[in-house]
Design a protein around this motif. Structure first.
Motif, PDB file in Angstrom:
ATOM      1  N   GLU A 244     -14.809   9.211 -14.205  1.00 34.65           N
ATOM      2  CA  GLU A 244     -16.262   9.345 -14.153  1.00 34.65           C
ATOM      3  C   GLU A 244     -16.831   8.457 -13.045  1.00 34.65           C
ATOM      4  O   GLU A 244     -16.898   7.239 -13.171  1.00 34.65           O
ATOM      5  CB  GLU A 244     -16.867   8.942 -15.500  1.00 34.65           C
ATOM      6  N   GLY A 245     -17.205   9.055 -11.903  1.00 32.14           N
ATOM      7  CA  GLY A 245     -17.795   8.313 -10.801  1.00 32.14           C
ATOM      8  C   GLY A 245     -16.815   7.745  -9.794  1.00 32.14           C
ATOM      9  O   GLY A 245     -17.226   7.200  -8.772  1.00 32.14           O
ATOM     10  N   PHE A 246     -15.511   7.862 -10.075  1.00 33.29           N
ATOM     11  CA  PHE A 246     -14.496   7.367  -9.143  1.00 33.29           C
ATOM     12  C   PHE A 246     -13.185   8.076  -9.451  1.00 33.29           C
ATOM     13  O   PHE A 246     -13.157   9.078 -10.159  1.00 33.29           O
ATOM     14  CB  PHE A 246     -14.351   5.843  -9.241  1.00 33.29           C
ATOM     15  N   PHE A 247     -12.069   7.581  -8.917  1.00 30.06           N
ATOM     16  CA  PHE A 247     -10.769   8.145  -9.277  1.00 30.06           C
ATOM     17  C   PHE A 247      -9.710   7.064  -9.173  1.00 30.06           C
ATOM     18  O   PHE A 247      -9.943   5.983  -8.614  1.00 30.06           O
ATOM     19  CB  PHE A 247     -10.417   9.357  -8.406  1.00 30.06           C
ATOM     20  N   ILE A 248      -8.554   7.344  -9.747  1.00 30.33           N
ATOM     21  CA  ILE A 248      -7.429   6.410  -9.724  1.00 30.33           C
ATOM     22  C   ILE A 248      -6.315   7.014  -8.885  1.00 30.33           C
ATOM     23  O   ILE A 248      -5.982   8.192  -9.032  1.00 30.33           O
ATOM     24  CB  ILE A 248      -6.917   6.115 -11.145  1.00 30.33           C
ATOM     25  N   GLY A 249      -5.747   6.203  -8.004  1.00 28.41           N
ATOM     26  CA  GLY A 249      -4.601   6.625  -7.216  1.00 28.41           C
ATOM     27  C   GLY A 249      -3.364   5.865  -7.661  1.00 28.41           C
ATOM     28  O   GLY A 249      -3.339   4.635  -7.607  1.00 28.41           O
ATOM     29  N   LEU A 250      -2.362   6.594  -8.130  1.00 25.13           N
ATOM     30  CA  LEU A 250      -1.098   5.968  -8.534  1.00 25.13           C
ATOM     31  C   LEU A 250      -0.106   6.051  -7.382  1.00 25.13           C
ATOM     32  O   LEU A 250       0.229   7.140  -6.913  1.00 25.13           O
ATOM     33  CB  LEU A 250      -0.519   6.673  -9.764  1.00 25.13           C
ATOM     34  N   VAL A 251       0.351   4.892  -6.925  1.00 22.38           N
ATOM     35  CA  VAL A 251       1.403   4.820  -5.914  1.00 22.38           C
ATOM     36  C   VAL A 251       2.501   3.921  -6.469  1.00 22.38           C
ATOM     37  O   VAL A 251       2.224   2.813  -6.935  1.00 22.38           O
ATOM     38  CB  VAL A 251       0.892   4.249  -4.576  1.00 22.38           C
ATOM     39  N   VAL A 252       3.730   4.409  -6.436  1.00 24.11           N
ATOM     40  CA  VAL A 252       4.858   3.634  -6.949  1.00 24.11           C
ATOM     41  C   VAL A 252       5.533   2.904  -5.791  1.00 24.11           C
ATOM     42  O   VAL A 252       5.950   3.527  -4.812  1.00 24.11           O
ATOM     43  CB  VAL A 252       5.884   4.539  -7.659  1.00 24.11           C
ATOM     44  N   VAL A 253       5.613   1.591  -5.904  1.00 23.74           N
ATOM     45  CA  VAL A 253       6.335   0.790  -4.917  1.00 23.74           C
ATOM     46  C   VAL A 253       7.742   0.579  -5.453  1.00 23.74           C
ATOM     47  O   VAL A 253       7.965  -0.218  -6.368  1.00 23.74           O
ATOM     48  CB  VAL A 253       5.641  -0.566  -4.674  1.00 23.74           C
ATOM     49  N   GLY A 254       8.696   1.344  -4.922  1.00 26.87           N
ATOM     50  CA  GLY A 254      10.072   1.269  -5.389  1.00 26.87           C
ATOM     51  C   GLY A 254      10.803   0.061  -4.835  1.00 26.87           C
ATOM     52  O   GLY A 254      10.288  -0.666  -3.974  1.00 26.87           O
ATOM     53  N   ALA A 255      12.025  -0.127  -5.320  1.00 27.48           N
ATOM     54  CA  ALA A 255      12.822  -1.286  -4.907  1.00 27.48           C
ATOM     55  C   ALA A 255      13.030  -1.325  -3.396  1.00 27.48           C
ATOM     56  O   ALA A 255      13.051  -2.404  -2.787  1.00 27.48           O
ATOM     57  CB  ALA A 255      14.166  -1.256  -5.631  1.00 27.48           C
ATOM     58  N   LYS A 256      13.162  -0.164  -2.770  1.00 24.03           N
ATOM     59  CA  LYS A 256      13.393  -0.103  -1.326  1.00 24.03           C
ATOM     60  C   LYS A 256      12.150  -0.458  -0.519  1.00 24.03           C
ATOM     61  O   LYS A 256      12.260  -0.819   0.656  1.00 24.03           O
ATOM     62  CB  LYS A 256      13.878   1.295  -0.936  1.00 24.03           C
ATOM     63  N   GLU A 257      10.975  -0.324  -1.133  1.00 22.34           N
ATOM     64  CA  GLU A 257       9.730  -0.578  -0.406  1.00 22.34           C
ATOM     65  C   GLU A 257       9.162  -1.975  -0.631  1.00 22.34           C
ATOM     66  O   GLU A 257       8.245  -2.394   0.073  1.00 22.34           O
ATOM     67  CB  GLU A 257       8.661   0.440  -0.813  1.00 22.34           C
ATOM     68  N   VAL A 258       9.680  -2.685  -1.630  1.00 17.14           N
ATOM     69  CA  VAL A 258       9.092  -3.972  -2.022  1.00 17.14           C
ATOM     70  C   VAL A 258       8.997  -4.946  -0.856  1.00 17.14           C
ATOM     71  O   VAL A 258       7.947  -5.563  -0.616  1.00 17.14           O
ATOM     72  CB  VAL A 258       9.885  -4.604  -3.183  1.00 17.14           C
ATOM     73  N   GLU A 259      10.080  -5.101  -0.107  1.00 15.62           N
ATOM     74  CA  GLU A 259      10.099  -6.092   0.970  1.00 15.62           C
ATOM     75  C   GLU A 259       9.018  -5.808   2.011  1.00 15.62           C
ATOM     76  O   GLU A 259       8.269  -6.715   2.411  1.00 15.62           O
ATOM     77  CB  GLU A 259      11.471  -6.120   1.639  1.00 15.62           C
ATOM     78  N   GLN A 260       8.914  -4.551   2.446  1.00 17.19           N
ATOM     79  CA  GLN A 260       7.923  -4.228   3.471  1.00 17.19           C
ATOM     80  C   GLN A 260       6.505  -4.344   2.934  1.00 17.19           C
ATOM     81  O   GLN A 260       5.601  -4.820   3.632  1.00 17.19           O
ATOM     82  CB  GLN A 260       8.156  -2.823   4.025  1.00 17.19           C
ATOM     83  N   VAL A 261       6.292  -3.903   1.689  1.00 19.06           N
ATOM     84  CA  VAL A 261       4.955  -4.012   1.097  1.00 19.06           C
ATOM     85  C   VAL A 261       4.528  -5.472   1.024  1.00 19.06           C
ATOM     86  O   VAL A 261       3.386  -5.817   1.367  1.00 19.06           O
ATOM     87  CB  VAL A 261       4.925  -3.365  -0.309  1.00 19.06           C
ATOM     88  N   GLU A 262       5.420  -6.340   0.611  1.00 18.29           N
ATOM     89  CA  GLU A 262       5.061  -7.751   0.470  1.00 18.29           C
ATOM     90  C   GLU A 262       4.848  -8.415   1.829  1.00 18.29           C
ATOM     91  O   GLU A 262       4.068  -9.363   1.938  1.00 18.29           O
ATOM     92  CB  GLU A 262       6.121  -8.468  -0.357  1.00 18.29           C
ATOM     93  N   MET A 263       5.507  -7.905   2.865  1.00 18.48           N
ATOM     94  CA  MET A 263       5.257  -8.411   4.217  1.00 18.48           C
ATOM     95  C   MET A 263       3.851  -8.041   4.687  1.00 18.48           C
ATOM     96  O   MET A 263       3.201  -8.804   5.404  1.00 18.48           O
ATOM     97  CB  MET A 263       6.298  -7.847   5.190  1.00 18.48           C
ATOM     98  N   GLU A 264       3.372  -6.867   4.277  1.00 18.91           N
ATOM     99  CA  GLU A 264       2.069  -6.374   4.721  1.00 18.91           C
ATOM    100  C   GLU A 264       0.953  -6.637   3.716  1.00 18.91           C
ATOM    101  O   GLU A 264      -0.203  -6.288   3.963  1.00 18.91           O
ATOM    102  CB  GLU A 264       2.153  -4.865   4.990  1.00 18.91           C
TER     103      GLU A 264
END
Length: 217
Positions: A148-168
């Motif tokens: 209601e009035g917005f939305f939710i975006g689900l993105v899964v950060v998998g084990a392979k992506e953790v390092e790069q996500v935490e760098m950024e």
């Protein structure tokens, strides 16, 4: 601010009538909902759904009070159950003021990955109802849930992506940084349920998706 009653019962099309019926029964059974000032309830509801609450249902219903802007509130999964798939226009109308951000994100994903969303129904108690899923080459990009009035975006950060996500992570909005820190690793990743209420969060979602699957150049 107007107060309306939200009943935890699912109304079908045969049970839809004027909100005045509900207001009348509230007055008759006022003892069921203490502290509700029925004089603030509008005689009619201009919303799409107007549940008729019969005496037997009213006595059995679980009642809670919700502050809303002058209309009867029905949850997304109650407006559109598993047998009633919404149209894209239905989704836009439900999201309301958040629709421009919703449409912009969809356009960006579709242009970057040359994909189309798939409508899907979730029975998960945490976020039930119809949603849009984006996939590329068999890998999930994101799942979008109308609210209601917005939305939710689900993105899964998998084990392979953790390092790069935490760098950024320092380049993300404070909200997403905090959400990432609070979200535990489970079932193969961090399942980030990102509430999209302003445009800045779109960039975070797109960055997270790009780490999972590189967009077409």
């Amino acid at each position: 601010m107007l107060w309306v009653v939200f009943l935890h019962t699912t109304a079908n099309s045969r049970n839809l009538r004027w909100y005045a019926d509900l207001a009348s029964m509230i007055r008759e059974y006022n003892e069921c909902i203490p502290n509700l000032n029925t004089s603030t309830v509008p005689p009619k509801c201009n919303g799409q759904h107007r549940p008729l609450i019969r005496h037997s249902l009213l006595l059995k219903a679980i009642l809670t009070v919700q502050p809303l802007k002058g209309r009867l509130y029905m949850k997304w999964n109650e407006q559109f159950n598993i047998n009633r798939e919404p149209s894209y226009e239905d989704i836009k109308q439900y999201i309301g003021e958040g629709e421009p951000i919703w449409s912009e994100l969809l356009s960006n994903i579709e242009n970057a990955y040359q994909v189309q969303p798939k409508m899907s129904y979730s029975k998960c108690s945490a976020q039930p109802g119809w949603n849009l899923k984006y996939r590329k080459s068999g890998k999930s990009l994101c799942t979008l849930y109308p609210m209601e009035g917005f939305f939710i975006g689900l993105v899964v950060v998998g084990a392979k992506e953790v390092e790069q996500v935490e760098m950024e992570l320092g380049t993300f909005t404070p909200y997403v940084q905090e959400l990432y820190g609070k979200t535990s690793f489970s079932c193969g990743g961090r399942w980030l349920m990102i509430e999209v209420k302003d445009k800045s969060v779109i960039n975070d979602i797109q960055s997270l998706i790009a780490i999972r699957v590189k967009p077409k150049r």
